[in-house]
Design a protein around this motif. Structure first.
Motif, mmCIF file in Angstrom:
data_model
loop_
_atom_site.group_PDB
_atom_site.id
_atom_site.type_symbol
_atom_site.label_atom_id
_atom_site.label_comp_id
_atom_site.label_asym_id
_atom_site.label_seq_id
_atom_site.Cartn_x
_atom_site.Cartn_y
_atom_site.Cartn_z
ATOM 1 N N ASP A 65 0.865 -1.182 0.000
ATOM 2 C CA ASP A 65 0.000 0.000 0.000
ATOM 3 C C ASP A 65 0.899 1.229 0.000
ATOM 4 O OD1 ASP A 65 -1.826 2.003 0.406
ATOM 5 O OD2 ASP A 65 -2.953 0.937 1.947
ATOM 6 N N ILE A 66 1.071 1.828 -1.179
ATOM 7 C CA ILE A 66 2.105 2.854 -1.322
ATOM 8 C C ILE A 66 1.612 4.284 -1.157
ATOM 9 C CG2 ILE A 66 3.794 1.543 -2.649
ATOM 10 C CD1 ILE A 66 2.471 2.231 -5.122
ATOM 11 N N ALA A 67 0.317 4.456 -0.902
ATOM 12 C CA ALA A 67 -0.209 5.826 -0.767
ATOM 13 C C ALA A 67 0.465 6.576 0.380
ATOM 14 C CB ALA A 67 -1.719 5.777 -0.552
ATOM 15 N N GLU A 68 0.612 5.895 1.518
ATOM 16 C CA GLU A 68 1.214 6.573 2.668
ATOM 17 C C GLU A 68 2.704 6.822 2.452
ATOM 18 O OE1 GLU A 68 0.582 6.693 7.458
ATOM 19 O OE2 GLU A 68 -0.247 5.041 6.290
ATOM 20 N N LEU A 69 3.358 5.918 1.729
ATOM 21 C CA LEU A 69 4.764 6.143 1.386
ATOM 22 C C LEU A 69 4.901 7.407 0.551
ATOM 23 C CD1 LEU A 69 5.823 2.511 0.405
ATOM 24 C CD2 LEU A 69 6.549 3.755 2.439
ATOM 25 N N TYR A 70 3.969 7.599 -0.377
ATOM 26 C CA TYR A 70 4.007 8.798 -1.230
ATOM 27 C C TYR A 70 3.742 10.053 -0.413
ATOM 28 C CZ TYR A 70 3.008 12.045 -5.037
ATOM 29 O OH TYR A 70 3.026 13.124 -5.892
ATOM 30 N N ASP A 71 2.718 10.012 0.440
ATOM 31 C CA ASP A 71 2.358 11.195 1.228
ATOM 32 C C ASP A 71 3.494 11.632 2.131
ATOM 33 O OD1 ASP A 71 -0.121 11.170 0.046
ATOM 34 O OD2 ASP A 71 -1.129 10.181 1.720
ATOM 35 N N THR A 72 4.131 10.683 2.788
ATOM 36 C CA THR A 72 5.225 11.051 3.697
ATOM 37 C C THR A 72 6.471 11.458 2.907
ATOM 38 O OG1 THR A 72 5.789 8.684 3.854
ATOM 39 C CG2 THR A 72 4.428 9.617 5.615
ATOM 40 N N ASP A 77 9.605 13.423 4.430
ATOM 41 C CA ASP A 77 9.792 12.466 5.521
ATOM 42 C C ASP A 77 10.131 11.108 4.924
ATOM 43 O OD1 ASP A 77 9.659 10.728 7.629
ATOM 44 O OD2 ASP A 77 7.491 10.903 7.933
ATOM 45 N N TYR A 78 11.414 10.764 4.922
ATOM 46 C CA TYR A 78 11.844 9.484 4.365
ATOM 47 C C TYR A 78 11.891 8.392 5.425
ATOM 48 C CZ TYR A 78 13.379 12.797 0.804
ATOM 49 O OH TYR A 78 13.426 13.813 -0.118
ATOM 50 N N ALA A 79 11.749 8.758 6.688
ATOM 51 C CA ALA A 79 11.885 7.795 7.778
ATOM 52 C C ALA A 79 10.768 6.759 7.754
ATOM 53 C CB ALA A 79 11.904 8.517 9.120
ATOM 54 N N TYR A 80 9.541 7.178 7.421
ATOM 55 C CA TYR A 80 8.429 6.229 7.418
ATOM 56 C C TYR A 80 8.664 5.133 6.380
ATOM 57 C CZ TYR A 80 3.833 4.173 6.624
ATOM 58 O OH TYR A 80 2.807 3.283 6.461
ATOM 59 N N GLY A 81 9.035 5.520 5.169
ATOM 60 C CA GLY A 81 9.290 4.542 4.121
ATOM 61 C C GLY A 81 10.409 3.594 4.497
ATOM 62 N N ARG A 82 11.473 4.139 5.093
ATOM 63 C CA ARG A 82 12.601 3.291 5.476
ATOM 64 C C ARG A 82 12.200 2.297 6.557
ATOM 65 N NH1 ARG A 82 16.732 8.480 5.291
ATOM 66 N NH2 ARG A 82 17.109 8.396 3.027
ATOM 67 N N ARG A 293 17.376 4.748 -0.372
ATOM 68 C CA ARG A 293 17.689 5.972 -1.128
ATOM 69 C C ARG A 293 16.640 6.287 -2.200
ATOM 70 N NH1 ARG A 293 22.980 2.945 -1.017
ATOM 71 N NH2 ARG A 293 24.393 4.133 0.338
ATOM 72 N N ALA A 294 15.602 5.444 -2.292
ATOM 73 C CA ALA A 294 14.691 5.511 -3.440
ATOM 74 C C ALA A 294 13.918 6.813 -3.528
ATOM 75 C CB ALA A 294 13.717 4.340 -3.394
ATOM 76 N N MET A 295 13.616 7.431 -2.386
ATOM 77 C CA MET A 295 12.808 8.648 -2.402
ATOM 78 C C MET A 295 13.633 9.884 -2.712
ATOM 79 S SD MET A 295 10.010 8.241 0.620
ATOM 80 C CE MET A 295 9.001 6.789 0.791
ATOM 81 N N ASP A 296 14.812 10.003 -2.084
ATOM 82 C CA ASP A 296 15.576 11.247 -2.266
ATOM 83 C C ASP A 296 16.540 11.197 -3.444
ATOM 84 O OD1 ASP A 296 17.012 9.362 -0.794
ATOM 85 O OD2 ASP A 296 18.206 10.853 0.256
ATOM 86 N N LYS A 297 17.006 9.990 -3.817
ATOM 87 C CA LYS A 297 17.972 9.903 -4.917
ATOM 88 C C LYS A 297 17.441 9.131 -6.132
ATOM 89 C CE LYS A 297 22.258 10.445 -2.281
ATOM 90 N NZ LYS A 297 21.684 10.765 -0.969
ATOM 91 N N GLY A 298 16.381 8.369 -5.930
ATOM 92 C CA GLY A 298 15.821 7.562 -7.013
ATOM 93 C C GLY A 298 14.596 8.212 -7.629
#
Length: 346
Positions: A65-72, A77-82, A293-298
């Motif tokens: 469920d990637i909606a919350e990963l996208y919102d954060t 906020d990369y901590a939630y995804g990690r 690193r997927a959110m900030d560098k990918g």
């Protein structure tokens, strides 16, 4: 929890995903509920085996469920995804290393996170509706949740092909590639589950197993090995373009939609794992280097925006010309040092 039904019935620990309308997409809470149940049942002598299934005809589990990963992530906020990924990966390892049989029934779509829940057990059952795939490169990720392990172990260069094209596998192909074990018509599944609960013995699956309708991957193996043998994504693309065929044309078209950085890292990751002492933990630890690193560098947030949020299907990928420098791949797959994925017993 309304999204998942966890109970003990007879001699079986039962886990049923109950988000049928959402294609049983896996939330963080669902992962943690599965994790807690498995840890409890591991030492419970009344539980002989674990059965994982899902409600609805369309999907066993179509992914995380990637909606919350996208919102954060878009909020910086990369901590939630990690945390999501690290805890999910530890669950994937728990299933793979589980001391009791784990039986999964994989109808419809089993994709991404669904593979992590459904394809690491000891007895993986597919039927006529089953379609298994690792489509992460389409949203700027790499095949994760331990998928890189199965892709590495798949025959020849099948891993590179499945990982970069996100091709879907029906029953015969899923068994051929190592993502499933038994083809059994889905009308038999309720009876089999009752038998598993009653006797606590997965041997009945072998008895019920049938030969699946013919697949295609075995017939394509020679072509796949020829086209996908390159050391890098660029090498693979060069051969696909230089030796035209229906297969090559279709592969290029599919790969043209996917994130070049993700495809390049997928090829490199499989090569690294193939050249090493392979284990589920090693695969997950390497995958986490990328997802960390997927959110900030990918390209992950852009991939979600294009596919899920805006649905314009027009992602603006890095390296859109598909010429990904080796330094960019190295940066995504470098060891994480103090942030590396660890498992409890380590």
């Amino acid at each position: 929890m309304s999204d998942i039904n966890i109970r003990v019935t007879g001699k079986a620990g039962r886990i049923t995903l109950t988000r049928g309308k959402a294609l049983n997409a896996l939330s963080y809470d669902m992962c943690m509920a599965i994790d807690a149940a498995l840890r409890q049942w591991a030492s419970d002598d009344a539980v002989n085996l674990v059965v994982i299934d899902a409600e609805g005809e369309k999907a066993f589990c179509a992914g995380g469920d990637i909606a919350e990963l996208y919102d954060t992530g878009t909020a910086g906020d990369y901590a939630y995804g990690r945390k999501f990924w690290s805890d999910e990966y530890r669950l994937n390892a728990l299933i793979f290393e589980y001391p009791k049989p784990v039986v999964s029934f994989l109808q419809g779509f089993t994709m991404g996170g669904g593979v992590g829940i459904g394809c690491h057990g000891t007895h993986r059952v597919v039927g006529d509706s089953s379609q298994i795939s690792m489509p992460e490169v389409g949203i700027g990720l790499i095949p994760d949740v331990g998928g890189s392990l199965m892709l590495t172990l798949a025959p020849g260069r099948l891993g590179e092909y499945l990982g970069t094209t996100a091709a879907r596998m029906k029953a015969a192909d899923a068994i051929y590639a190592g993502f499933a074990d038994f083809y059994i018509p889905e009308s038999f599944w309720p009876v089999l589950i009752n038998g598993l609960q009653k006797d606590g013995d997965p041997a009945i699956l072998q008895v019920a197993s049938q030969k699946p309708p013919a697949g295609t991957l075995g017939l394509q193996q020679a072509e796949i090995d020829r086209y996908f043998a390159g050391e890098t994504l660029s090498d693979i693309l060069t051969v696909l373009k230089a030796e035209p065929s229906d297969f090559a044309e279709k592969a290029l078209k599919t790969m043209g939609r996917n994130a070049p950085l993700s495809m390049a890292c997928t090829v490199e990751l499989l090569h690294r794992l193939r050249d090493s002492n392979l284990s589920i933990r090693k695969a997950l630890e390497h995958e986490y280097r990328f997802t960390y690193r997927a959110m900030d560098k990918g390209d992950f947030l852009e991939g979600i925006r294009a596919q899920i949020i805006d649905k314009d299907r027009q992602p603006k990928w890095q390296y859109a010309e598909q010429d990904v420098p080796a330094s960019a791949v190295s940066q995504m797959l470098m060891p994480l040092g103090a942030d590396a994925l660890v498992f409890e017993e380590e």
